[in-house]
Design a protein around this motif. Structure first.
Motif, PDB file in Angstrom:
ATOM      1  N   ARG A 141       7.334  -8.753  -2.617  1.00 18.35           N
ATOM      2  CA  ARG A 141       7.948  -7.690  -3.249  1.00 18.35           C
ATOM      3  C   ARG A 141       7.296  -6.346  -2.369  1.00 18.35           C
ATOM      4  NH1 ARG A 141       6.656 -10.369  -8.441  1.00 18.35           N
ATOM      5  NH2 ARG A 141       8.604 -11.038  -9.246  1.00 18.35           N
ATOM      6  N   PRO A 142       7.941  -5.306  -2.492  1.00 20.40           N
ATOM      7  CA  PRO A 142       7.610  -4.164  -2.092  1.00 20.40           C
ATOM      8  C   PRO A 142       6.275  -3.769  -2.486  1.00 20.40           C
ATOM      9  CG  PRO A 142       9.579  -3.334  -2.812  1.00 20.40           C
ATOM     10  CD  PRO A 142       9.507  -4.699  -2.945  1.00 20.40           C
ATOM     11  N   TYR A 143       5.344  -2.913  -1.969  1.00 19.63           N
ATOM     12  CA  TYR A 143       4.110  -2.513  -2.617  1.00 19.63           C
ATOM     13  C   TYR A 143       4.532  -1.194  -3.316  1.00 19.63           C
ATOM     14  CZ  TYR A 143       1.048  -5.555  -0.360  1.00 19.63           C
ATOM     15  OH  TYR A 143       0.406  -6.766  -0.099  1.00 19.63           O
ATOM     16  N   THR A 144       3.818  -0.564  -4.254  1.00 16.15           N
ATOM     17  CA  THR A 144       4.014   0.551  -5.186  1.00 16.15           C
ATOM     18  C   THR A 144       2.593   1.393  -5.289  1.00 16.15           C
ATOM     19  OG1 THR A 144       3.683  -0.585  -7.380  1.00 16.15           O
ATOM     20  CG2 THR A 144       6.126  -0.104  -6.220  1.00 16.15           C
ATOM     21  N   VAL A 145       1.652   0.503  -4.759  1.00 13.05           N
ATOM     22  CA  VAL A 145       0.386   1.201  -4.686  1.00 13.05           C
ATOM     23  C   VAL A 145      -0.067   1.407  -3.435  1.00 13.05           C
ATOM     24  CG1 VAL A 145      -2.063   1.156  -5.696  1.00 13.05           C
ATOM     25  CG2 VAL A 145      -0.281   0.462  -7.130  1.00 13.05           C
ATOM     26  N   PHE A 146      -0.730   2.723  -3.015  1.00  7.97           N
ATOM     27  CA  PHE A 146      -0.985   2.671  -1.430  1.00  7.97           C
ATOM     28  C   PHE A 146      -2.010   1.670  -0.956  1.00  7.97           C
ATOM     29  CE2 PHE A 146      -3.411   4.808   2.072  1.00  7.97           C
ATOM     30  CZ  PHE A 146      -2.553   4.641   2.959  1.00  7.97           C
ATOM     31  N   THR A 147      -3.211   1.813  -1.453  1.00  7.31           N
ATOM     32  CA  THR A 147      -4.250   1.149  -0.971  1.00  7.31           C
ATOM     33  C   THR A 147      -3.957  -0.447  -0.591  1.00  7.31           C
ATOM     34  OG1 THR A 147      -5.899   2.622  -1.982  1.00  7.31           O
ATOM     35  CG2 THR A 147      -6.756   0.405  -1.080  1.00  7.31           C
ATOM     36  N   PRO A 148      -3.444  -1.149  -1.606  1.00  3.33           N
ATOM     37  CA  PRO A 148      -3.329  -2.625  -1.156  1.00  3.33           C
ATOM     38  C   PRO A 148      -2.396  -2.791   0.043  1.00  3.33           C
ATOM     39  CG  PRO A 148      -2.451  -2.087  -3.506  1.00  3.33           C
ATOM     40  CD  PRO A 148      -3.181  -1.088  -3.172  1.00  3.33           C
ATOM     41  N   TYR A 149      -1.334  -1.710  -0.116  1.00  2.00           N
ATOM     42  CA  TYR A 149      -0.195  -1.604   0.872  1.00  2.00           C
ATOM     43  C   TYR A 149      -0.915  -1.445   2.342  1.00  2.00           C
ATOM     44  CZ  TYR A 149       3.346   0.438   4.257  1.00  2.00           C
ATOM     45  OH  TYR A 149       4.072   0.488   5.173  1.00  2.00           O
ATOM     46  N   LYS A 150      -1.641  -0.418   2.370  1.00  2.00           N
ATOM     47  CA  LYS A 150      -2.498  -0.084   3.533  1.00  2.00           C
ATOM     48  C   LYS A 150      -3.285  -1.316   4.054  1.00  2.00           C
ATOM     49  CE  LYS A 150      -6.608   2.027   3.748  1.00  2.00           C
ATOM     50  NZ  LYS A 150      -7.526   3.254   3.860  1.00  2.00           N
ATOM     51  N   ASN A 151      -4.093  -1.925   3.117  1.00  2.00           N
ATOM     52  CA  ASN A 151      -4.902  -3.140   3.644  1.00  2.00           C
ATOM     53  C   ASN A 151      -3.825  -4.291   4.334  1.00  2.00           C
ATOM     54  OD1 ASN A 151      -7.148  -2.017   2.671  1.00  2.00           O
ATOM     55  ND2 ASN A 151      -7.199  -2.781   0.672  1.00  2.00           N
ATOM     56  N   LEU A 172      -5.636   7.174  11.120  1.00  2.00           N
ATOM     57  CA  LEU A 172      -4.752   5.921  11.059  1.00  2.00           C
ATOM     58  C   LEU A 172      -4.282   5.866   9.603  1.00  2.00           C
ATOM     59  CD1 LEU A 172      -3.541   3.580  12.695  1.00  2.00           C
ATOM     60  CD2 LEU A 172      -5.706   2.299  11.946  1.00  2.00           C
ATOM     61  N   SER A 173      -5.173   5.841   8.649  1.00  2.00           N
ATOM     62  CA  SER A 173      -4.771   5.899   7.167  1.00  2.00           C
ATOM     63  C   SER A 173      -3.570   6.879   6.872  1.00  2.00           C
ATOM     64  CB  SER A 173      -5.884   6.204   6.295  1.00  2.00           C
ATOM     65  OG  SER A 173      -5.635   5.949   4.911  1.00  2.00           O
ATOM     66  N   GLU A 174      -3.691   8.085   7.507  1.00  2.00           N
ATOM     67  CA  GLU A 174      -2.481   9.043   7.221  1.00  2.00           C
ATOM     68  C   GLU A 174      -1.175   8.629   8.097  1.00  2.00           C
ATOM     69  OE1 GLU A 174      -2.931  11.746   5.320  1.00  2.00           O
ATOM     70  OE2 GLU A 174      -4.790  10.896   4.861  1.00  2.00           O
ATOM     71  N   LEU A 175      -1.327   7.783   8.900  1.00  2.00           N
ATOM     72  CA  LEU A 175      -0.244   7.198   9.554  1.00  2.00           C
ATOM     73  C   LEU A 175       0.490   6.339   8.651  1.00  2.00           C
ATOM     74  CD1 LEU A 175      -1.155   7.181  13.136  1.00  2.00           C
ATOM     75  CD2 LEU A 175       0.335   9.046  12.003  1.00  2.00           C
ATOM     76  N   ALA A 176      -0.338   5.526   7.981  1.00  2.00           N
ATOM     77  CA  ALA A 176      -0.067   4.324   6.953  1.00  2.00           C
ATOM     78  C   ALA A 176       0.553   4.904   5.728  1.00  2.00           C
ATOM     79  CB  ALA A 176      -1.164   3.617   6.690  1.00  2.00           C
ATOM     80  N   TRP A 177       0.163   6.077   5.294  1.00  2.00           N
ATOM     81  CA  TRP A 177       0.758   6.816   4.306  1.00  2.00           C
ATOM     82  C   TRP A 177       2.219   7.168   4.606  1.00  2.00           C
ATOM     83  CZ3 TRP A 177       0.363   7.786  -0.776  1.00  2.00           C
ATOM     84  CH2 TRP A 177      -1.023   7.670  -1.283  1.00  2.00           C
TER      85      TRP A 177
END
Length: 475
Positions: free
Chosen positions: A145-155, A269-274
């Protein structure tokens, strides 16, 4: 003889590291290039003087010159893209139209209509991942499923990045076909728009403008983490318009961040992930374009306050940092990211005005306007989005000012009526003694407005307003 291909440029106005162009060239067939000034978009703009249209125009002039140097040229049409692209494909006798995939509801509907029209004529639309590093099913939870929380998505995004690497699309090589129809970029007047002095806002469009910005930021990136929150400091990249219109590729920026490394490179890089995250949210949860990501937040009752909204838009709220930010937006089409959070929080949680009205204002004013990022940012501030700021956390505009513009340099730049106010009072000038106000020529209520609200009172009203969310189990 191979059937020709057509590259439909949209948000990727460059001929280097361009996924759609690379896919077309890889076929070995003759490749034509086109752009449509889409009247379905242009006719909805609030003004015939628009920085974004001027930026696109400047970028197209440079792109056309680059394509001509390679034996091709840019075919530019002015009309409804749903009709112009199928018509052009028929004129050129192409079998496949290549384009970067777009995730906005309007764009998806447009592309579906184009694909249907092309298919009826025996042709096809071939979208590719271009505007983000990863799309589709590239970054999903273990449950698929798609992530809905950023930190696990970024990881997961970072894991995918290290596994797959950063692709390079060799679109800078390969021969282009000489256009068989009239090509070249019309003037702004030809499409019904006025010229805009982008240089006055410190913006240079096109691939060369992006390269110049990137070269400048590359030297400053190691200090990005420490400096990015201070609007009076040259701490951010200023690349957002170039990323928005694709005069630089997301892949190149990711490579730059990895190459610089350290805390600065990794923070950027984290901002690009956002950015990828918000595109994914818009793609997989398109209802966010008009409603809260979390439906319980649509039960909030906002205040109808046209005068408050107008004061916010004009930078006349009586809170200096908020006003400086809004005036920067009006003057340049740009606003510092920290200030976007401050003014968004102020509109919804101090003035009690629906965040959608602020989102719409930004959509009209921002040079780098991008539905995914703009919506994500506004819903973050309103606490209605995924992984958003908790609803009971409310920015204090004075303490934000003291923390991120401590000497008031940014405030004085955009609110000149406060230029002589001492540092002690610059963040809350209404607290300055009347005699001192008169002495520095900044009488509050005459030379600069009184605060629209008392923050502490407004905070309590917001906590009551959001109680409906708490009752629904939303916080």
């Amino acid at each position: 003889m191979l059937v020709p291909r057509l590259v439909w440029f949209r948000r990727d106005l460059r001929d280097i590291d361009n996924a759609a162009l690379a896919a077309a060239l890889a076929s070995g067939a003759p490749v034509f290039c086109a752009f449509v000034f889409d009247t379905a978009i242009l006719d909805a703009l609030p003004s015939r003087t628009d920085r974004r249209v001027a930026f696109i125009h400047g970028a197209l002039l440079e792109l056309d010159a680059a394509l001509r140097a390679r034996g091709g040229g840019l075919i530019v049409r002015h009309g409804d893209a749903r009709h112009e692209i199928p018509r052009l494909a028929a004129e050129l006798g192409v079998g496949t139209v290549h384009a970067g995939r777009d995730y906005e509801p309007f764009a998806r509907a447009r592309d579906a209509a184009v694909a249907t029209a092309l298919a009826a004529d025996g042709r096809s639309l071939q979208p590719v991942c271009e505007h983000v590093l990863f799309d589709g099913d590239a970054v999903l939870t273990q449950a698929g499923r798609p992530y809905t929380v950023f930190t696990p998505y970024k990881n997961a995004w970072l894991r995918r990045l290290h596994e797959a690497g950063v692709p390079w699309h060799a679109s800078g090589e390969g021969a282009l076909a000489k256009p068989l129809v009239a090509c070249g970029v019309p003037s702004l007047a030809d499409i019904g728009f006025a010229a805009v002095d982008l240089a006055g806002s410190g913006v240079r469009p096109g691939m060369s403008g992006a390269a110049e910005r990137l070269a400048d930021f590359r030297e400053r990136m190691p200090r990005y983490r420490e400096q990015r929150d201070f609007p009076a400091v040259k701490g951010v990249s200023y690349l957002s318009p170039h990323l928005r219109f694709g005069t630089v590729s997301i892949r190149q920026l990711v490579r730059e961040a990895l190459q610089v490394g350290g805390e600065g490179g990794m923070t950027w890089l984290s901002e690009l992930a956002w950015r990828d995250f918000y595109f994914m949210i818009l793609d997989r949860f398109p209802h966010v374009a008009g409603a809260s990501f979390r439906p319980e937040y649509d039960a909030i009752v906002w205040d109808e306050w046209p005068q408050g909204l107008a004061a916010w838009q004009a930078g006349q709220t009586g809170f200096p940092l908020v006003d400086a930010a809004m005036r920067q937006l009006a003057a340049t089409g740009y606003m510092h990211n920290r200030l976007r959070m401050v003014v968004a929080s102020f509109l919804g949680k101090d003035l009690g005005i629906d965040w959608r009205l602020g989102e719409r204002w930004f959509a009209d004013q921002l040079l780098d306007f991008d539905l995914a990022a703009n919506n994500g940012g506004w819903q973050w501030a309103a606490s209605s989005g995924c992984d958003a700021q908790p609803w009971f956390r409310i920015f204090n505009p004075v303490t934000q000012s003291e923390k991120f513009d401590p000497q008031g340099k940014f405030i004085r730049r955009y609110v000149p009526e406060l230029a002589a106010v001492p540092e002690k009072w610059i963040h809350a000038p209404w607290r300055m003694p009347p005699l001192e106000q008169a002495a520095v020529g900044a009488v509050i209520g005459r030379d600069y407005p009184l605060p629209l609200v008392e923050h502490d009172v407004a905070r309590q009203r917001t906590l009551v307003r959001y109680a409906v969310v708490k009752k629904a189990g939303g916080g």
